[in-house]
Write a protein that holds these residues in place. Structure first.
Motif, PDB file in Angstrom:
ATOM      1  N   ALA A   1     -15.624  -3.933  10.242  1.00  0.00           N
ATOM      2  CA  ALA A   1     -15.592  -4.358   8.832  1.00  0.00           C
ATOM      3  C   ALA A   1     -16.995  -4.741   8.378  1.00  0.00           C
TER       4      ALA A   1
ATOM      5  N   GLY B   1     -18.050  -1.890   5.978  1.00  0.00           N
ATOM      6  CA  GLY B   1     -17.756  -2.382   4.625  1.00  0.00           C
ATOM      7  C   GLY B   1     -18.876  -2.043   3.653  1.00  0.00           C
ATOM      8  N   PRO B   2     -20.110  -2.423   3.973  1.00  0.00           N
ATOM      9  CA  PRO B   2     -21.219  -2.115   3.060  1.00  0.00           C
ATOM     10  C   PRO B   2     -21.419  -0.615   2.827  1.00  0.00           C
TER      11      PRO B   2
ATOM     12  N   HIS C   1      -0.958  -1.798  -0.188  1.00  0.00           N
ATOM     13  CA  HIS C   1      -1.680  -2.644  -1.148  1.00  0.00           C
ATOM     14  C   HIS C   1      -3.126  -2.854  -0.709  1.00  0.00           C
TER      15      HIS C   1
ATOM     16  N   GLN D   1      -6.942  -1.775  -2.805  1.00  0.00           N
ATOM     17  CA  GLN D   1      -7.926  -2.759  -3.297  1.00  0.00           C
ATOM     18  C   GLN D   1      -9.276  -2.093  -3.581  1.00  0.00           C
ATOM     19  N   PRO D   2      -9.909  -2.418  -4.720  1.00  0.00           N
ATOM     20  CA  PRO D   2     -11.243  -1.872  -4.992  1.00  0.00           C
ATOM     21  C   PRO D   2     -12.258  -2.511  -4.050  1.00  0.00           C
ATOM     22  N   ARG D   3     -13.392  -1.860  -3.904  1.00  0.00           N
ATOM     23  CA  ARG D   3     -14.348  -2.372  -2.931  1.00  0.00           C
ATOM     24  C   ARG D   3     -14.999  -3.673  -3.358  1.00  0.00           C
ATOM     25  N   THR D   4     -14.847  -4.057  -4.586  1.00  0.00           N
ATOM     26  CA  THR D   4     -15.314  -5.397  -4.990  1.00  0.00           C
ATOM     27  C   THR D   4     -14.459  -6.491  -4.374  1.00  0.00           C
ATOM     28  N   THR D   5     -13.264  -6.129  -3.898  1.00  0.00           N
ATOM     29  CA  THR D   5     -12.276  -7.145  -3.563  1.00  0.00           C
ATOM     30  C   THR D   5     -11.460  -6.696  -2.354  1.00  0.00           C
ATOM     31  N   PHE D   6     -12.139  -6.620  -1.222  1.00  0.00           N
ATOM     32  CA  PHE D   6     -11.492  -6.192   0.032  1.00  0.00           C
ATOM     33  C   PHE D   6     -10.877  -7.391   0.765  1.00  0.00           C
ATOM     34  N   ALA D   7      -9.628  -7.246   1.208  1.00  0.00           N
ATOM     35  CA  ALA D   7      -9.057  -8.211   2.168  1.00  0.00           C
ATOM     36  C   ALA D   7      -9.445  -7.761   3.564  1.00  0.00           C
ATOM     37  N   PHE D   8      -9.923  -8.697   4.389  1.00  0.00           N
ATOM     38  CA  PHE D   8     -10.095  -8.327   5.789  1.00  0.00           C
ATOM     39  C   PHE D   8      -8.846  -8.686   6.581  1.00  0.00           C
ATOM     40  N   GLU D   9      -8.411  -9.928   6.498  1.00  0.00           N
ATOM     41  CA  GLU D   9      -7.318 -10.338   7.403  1.00  0.00           C
ATOM     42  C   GLU D   9      -6.159 -10.962   6.628  1.00  0.00           C
TER      43      GLU D   9
END
Lengths: 243, 243, 243, 243
Positions: free
Chosen positions: D174, D178-179, D221, D225-233
């Motif tokens: 992540a 992620g970046p 879901h 999520q857009p990449r501005t607002t990723f859930a990791f866990e």
């Protein structure tokens, strides 16, 4: 859904609170609580003018009497309606200061704005949520956390103390009220939210800020989870965030 | 050690506080703070009559004025002495109750007894600890945590909120004052301590309770760590504890 | 202590392992395990020439047959002696690489060097530790962790996977063997250790590296804890470390 | 979406994997990987006969050659399609045994089934995910965790070691990918899932088991999520679960 239902958004400014209100207003009447009416009035108008139903009540969340008064008004206006969801999204208590410059009032402000505010909302909302059986989704109580919910950084003593305490409250309520069918959840917002106040923040990447709409979508998704499959904790951060 | 040194034990009952006071009194003068003098008087007498030097000051740790007054007395009595260590070992704020029966005062009591008490001690002790260079060991500030520092169990909303907040405070202070040479630490006591009040608690195993003397030995060991090798967090529990 | 006792230090280079061996050699015979005899020979000589008793056995900790062979030698040489403590301090498996460049062998190396090594030591040492009743201190099994035990950083996939797995093993063993009187502990070393290999690392502060002797003191202190008051996890870092 | 897209579900039995496959098949072609074709064949048939597109490939996830071969087949069959999502949902490596009865093979099985399996999928899927720009949602890699991802319980040494290692891998990926726009997430399933194998498990409450469909909705879901607002866990558990 046969039953009329409403949601309470406690802590509404131009960011997450407003977006959560708009999102839940697609399915429910919404009550917006904020100390300063200027914070909720534009959102209330926007929702009402676009076919939804919104009410704003000026409320100091850290003041138990003020919260109690707000819930009395709510009980009158929504006497025939069930509380489907309550969201605690507090603005109060943020301060960043070297510890030896931090005043007693500022430290107390972190605890009051976060922990006592969360207590006041939970105390008044839970009896209504416990009665809200038979809606489409389990009754839901969501607390908004932050990076400071998990890490007490230098110069964040006041805010982190308040956010840690709020997380403890959320955990305790999830464990006590989950088995009674109420979905209690804690969302950790780890990054800067894209709101008017942060417009000037410069980042290397143009989309390095959390979207309030995407946060609101997550809150709504939590609300829709069946009780067999409750999320307690979720962390949300921009893709470029260091963590 | 050339310099005269003393330690402050804030929160002294018949358990951990008394044992920590006895342990640190082997090397330092000790100041015992507790609201009720009956809590520290036997320990003060015991230490003084066995060759040590102890002073008790009646102090309400959750009251900033009371703590400030205690530190004024301390500054007078220990004007030529350096503060080697301060230990926060609070008794206050414990309550176990279904959330809907928990009063506003009880919830605030958890925050006041733990978080505000820790704030008051840190606020007054840190300026003295920062000046206490040149002693044999780095100046040390230890906070006592509990199972509820890491887990908000059902019916523990008040106590866990206070303990979570105290841990946030400890983390924040460790990150700010560690680089200035002050050792800030947080010890998680996970289990029942063997004190007069818990004599009646029945366990399957006779030695299922934490030893206050062993806890005190751990606190002393933390104090002796060089600044190259500081422990921040340690958990202590009986060998038979479920966790 | 009436009973003759020994300790095993698995993973000995010029840093923590050597210091732990010297510290435990003050009270026990010590057995040093390392793949390359050059790693333990100077320490073995030093301990033996200064009045202690040390034995080195060339062992590949990630190879179960090699560890089994080492324990057969140990059982012969220490037939009349009890195993007081075993320390797992592995060097193996460290690699820092972009994930897409990480080979299968490198990833497996993290798991083998840390998790399988820990498994092999525990498997052979625990039967001896369970028999080691009646010594002055509870029989002890300590695992060395790292920053990567708690955080999987970018480019640390192999090492963090191994260290996370080792921590899981330590937790599981603590919960299973603690009630049987064996003290299982996990120490998180969060920073650079001051050893020959890191002499060239430049820091803003001259004493920004962990002292192997202070780490060894902490391991010894853990070993001395009575079973009423076992520490499971401790984090150690230099006072200027960012965390 | 203009681009044709597919998803890979690695680890498909009658529970979560099948439900995730069905959910993602509403929007994408899906590839199901499982050692035993009997595990994916009914789901593949069901999806294909109801208007979707599914392919099953017999694959041993813990064997890098087997996974590589599967991806060669995938590259041929989906040459003109982009990989929108990969889900690692491993069945392997579960064993619950007293540590001294645990064999070396069983312990290695936990690491192989979870950590190496996750490594093999990530290694092959990430290059495809990195190319999958321009789809409606960010390319997504989701790992399935368990209670044992956070807690090493007694007699769970093998499984917890594997699950801890898998979480470390997920965190590391992540932070690295992620970046680069790939959403890496880790979902902790804390409870018993309602599948044929657990039909006989008796609970006090009839709906005390996690719904595979609700888990699949959560996975979907996350994917949206857009990449501005990723859930990791995210942790998911039944409302009556003790935790």
């Amino acid at each position: 859904m046969a039953t009329k239902a409403f949601a309470i958004i406690a802590g509404v400014g131009p960011g997450t609170g407003a977006s959560v209100a708009r999102r839940f207003a697609k399915s429910y009447s919404v009550v917006l609580l904020s100390r300063n009416p200027a914070n909720f009035e534009p959102v209330v108008q926007e929702i009402n003018s676009s076919g939804g139903h919104a009410v704003g009540i000026s409320t100091d969340l850290s003041d138990s009497t003020s919260v109690k008064n707000a819930f009395e008004k709510i009980s009158q206006q929504f006497a025939d309606s069930a509380l489907a969801a309550a969201v605690f999204n507090p603005a109060g208590g943020f301060v960043k200061k070297p510890f030896l410059e931090l005043t007693e009032e500022e430290f107390a402000g972190g605890l009051d704005g976060q922990a006592k505010g969360g207590f006041n909302l939970a105390k008044n909302a839970l009896p209504l949520l416990l009665q809200a059986k038979g809606l489409g989704y389990p009754p839901t109580l969501i607390f908004t956390g932050a990076t400071a919910s998990l890490k007490g950084s230098a110069t964040f003593a006041a805010f982190a103390s308040g956010k840690f305490a709020l997380r403890a409250l959320a955990q305790s309520l999830a464990r006590e009220f989950g088995p009674q069918g109420v979905h209690v959840s804690h969302v950790i917002i780890d990054g800067v939210i894209d709101i008017p106040r942060t417009k000037g923040y410069q980042f290397e990447h143009p989309d390095a800020k959390l979207s309030p709409e995407a946060i609101a979508d997550q809150y709504w998704h939590i609300h829709t989870q069946p009780r067999t499959t409750f999320a307690f904790e979720i962390d949300l951060r921009p893709y470029v965030e260091k963590w």
